[in-house]
Design an enzyme around this catalytic site. Structure first.
Site, short mmCIF file in Angstrom:
data_model
loop_
_atom_site.label_atom_id
_atom_site.label_comp_id
_atom_site.label_asym_id
_atom_site.label_seq_id
_atom_site.Cartn_x
_atom_site.Cartn_y
_atom_site.Cartn_z
N HIS A 169 -22.64 -15.53 -47.59
CA HIS A 169 -21.67 -14.69 -48.20
C HIS A 169 -21.58 -15.14 -49.91
O HIS A 169 -21.83 -16.19 -50.30
CB HIS A 169 -20.00 -14.92 -47.77
CG HIS A 169 -20.04 -14.42 -46.26
ND1 HIS A 169 -19.89 -13.19 -46.11
CD2 HIS A 169 -19.89 -15.02 -45.08
CE1 HIS A 169 -19.84 -13.10 -44.86
NE2 HIS A 169 -20.06 -14.18 -44.12
N CYS A 173 -24.10 -11.86 -42.69
CA CYS A 173 -23.65 -12.58 -41.47
C CYS A 173 -23.51 -11.87 -40.15
O CYS A 173 -24.74 -11.54 -39.49
CB CYS A 173 -22.06 -13.21 -42.09
SG CYS A 173 -21.21 -14.27 -41.18
#
Length: 477
Positions: free
Chosen positions: A424, A330
């Site tokens: 994630h 991310c």
């Protein structure tokens, strides 16, 4: 049955785990139970099935209760962006940004959302177990409070106060709480619990009697230290240093100032073949690391500057020269590129920030946050997880994606030693994690999901052995 609230004498006294364990204990008794936390402050968010955000602790509590996570389990989530400002997420959606000095005025409007979400849970579940935030003894925050006694009195929910004896001074914690809070607030407390005791419990019998005599509150039990707590996902950054292991594969992760969704690392920390080092500010990345993971962050540009201030950019270059590998997740993925463009100032002041230049990509920030659960494949294995980010990354290295979900995600350098992904939760999948670790010669036979549920069952049994659970639940109304 009603609702019961667990408040604490301070932050990190074990409220989240107590509620998780009580949720699992209630479920084992056949009680339809749901967790609830009016206000949470965390950058470690979970994504609900409908694409909302809640605190990761409430997602774990929902799992303990046998429920899918819901935005109504944590209607107000504060995600710190700087030391003095945070994004405010209301019932799962980003609502505004607020400076700490201005948040008090906003709380009066947030109480409506809190009570609405609580009412939804209370009408659809037999029992609601509520977790407070911080401590009710923070009397400077009592006006317009929505997290502790302000909520308890507005919703008429009885309270059990938990103190942490491991940090010392638990008598003063509990007696002092009664001494400083308003008598009407103190009247909401139906008893106390001593958490995290080490040693012979009989040695604290006199202390427990003293607390009862001074406060008039019933003693609801003493909970010994639960060592398996380290095997459950962490929510607070204060827990990060606990992650460790003794395996041969050394993974290092720098503790960024706005680190977010660091529970990505929990499955790796649980692997016997892995040694995970969380590197605090002021310390160099270890020279013997096989892999460095740059984690998610609430402020990519701010934490990129922080990373450089620590000299970690120099450490990363040396790590790669030694033949090491790097994975960015991310915000960490965005840092690995050549440039981060933010012309409208969604992540700091408007402008562009040079990245680390380890991937041939560029990122452009955008106002819309991508917030979704996904499923796809990577390394020939199925992966599931979620995306929660602003910005889009493009460039030549995206031609070698990290995963397909089902569209291509992430990027990989030509030599394969640097990679990044927006995904994630990918390490929670046993098949992918085993394949990924296999690239480093590390074997995995861990069933991570089953392991979490086993620990939750042991936690429930631990509480059942040391608390009068039925008496506790009888306090609910």
């Amino acid at each position: 049955m009603g609702a019961l609230m667990i408040q604490g004498t301070g932050s990190n006294v074990g409220k989240s785990l107590l509620v998780a364990g009580l949720c699992r204990a209630a479920r084992r008794r056949g009680i339809d139970v749901a967790p609830f936390k009016p206000q949470n402050m965390s950058n470690n968010a979970a994504v609900t099935p409908d694409g909302g955000e809640i605190g990761r602790a409430q997602a774990l509590q929902a799992r303990a209760a046998g429920l899918a996570p819901s935005v109504h389990m944590n209607p107000v989530l504060l995600k710190p962006e700087t030391d003095r400002a945070a994004q405010v997420v209301v019932q799962g959606r980003a609502a505004t940004r607020a400076a700490a000095a201005d948040y008090g005025a906003l709380k009066a409007r947030l109480m409506g959302a809190v009570l609405d979400s609580f009412a939804r849970l209370r009408t659809t579940h037999e029992l609601v177990l509520v977790e407070g935030a911080g401590s009710p003894a923070e009397v400077n925050l009592r006006a317009r409070d929505i997290a502790n006694m302000g909520f308890a009195r507005a919703a008429d929910v009885p309270v059990v106060l938990a103190g942490d004896i491991d940090r010392g001074g638990v008598i003063a914690q509990i007696v002092g709480t009664q001494a400083v809070i308003d008598p009407a607030d103190a009247a909401m407390i139906r008893g106390f619990v001593i958490n995290r005791f080490r040693g012979d419990p009989s040695l604290f019998d006199a202390g427990r009697r003293f607390i009862v005599e001074r406060t008039g509150w019933p003693d609801l039990g003493l909970v010994p230290w639960f060592p398996d707590a380290v095997r459950l996902p962490a929510e607070d950054a204060v827990d990060l240093r606990r992650a460790s292991g003794g395996g041969g594969l050394h993974i290092a992760c720098p503790m960024l100032s706005r680190i977010a969704n660091f529970d990505d690392l929990d499955p790796l920390a649980a692997e016997p073949a892995v040694r995970l080092s969380m590197v605090p500010p002021g310390h160099a990345l270890p020279g013997d690391a096989d892999l460095v993971i740059l984690p998610g962050t609430k402020s990519t540009r701010g934490d990129l500057a922080f990373l450089r201030e620590q000299g970690w950019d120099i450490d990363l270059a040396a790590h790669l020269r030694r033949g090491g590998r790097v994975l960015g997740i991310c915000g960490g993925y965005q840092m690995l590129g050549r440039m981060i463009h933010d012309p409208e100032g969604h992540d700091g002041s408007p402008g562009s920030t040079p990245g680390l230049g380890l991937l041939d990509i560029e990122t452009r920030m955008a106002p819309e946050k991508r917030l979704t659960r996904i499923a796809g494949r990577a390394l020939g294995q199925p992966v599931e997880g979620y995306e929660i980010h602003m910005g889009r990354s493009e460039g030549p290295d995206c031609a070698r994606p990290f995963a397909h979900i089902p569209e291509p995600d992430g990027a990989t350098s030509p030599d394969g030693r640097v990679a990044g992904t927006y995904l994630h939760g990918l390490f929670s999948g046993d098949g992918f994690r085993a394949a990924w670790l296999g690239q480093f010669g590390a074997a995995s036979a861990l069933d991570y999901g089953a392991g979490v549920d086993e620990v939750l069952d042991r936690l429930a049994g631990h509480l059942e052995a040391h608390l009068d659970i039925d008496r506790l639940f009888a306090l609910a109304r």
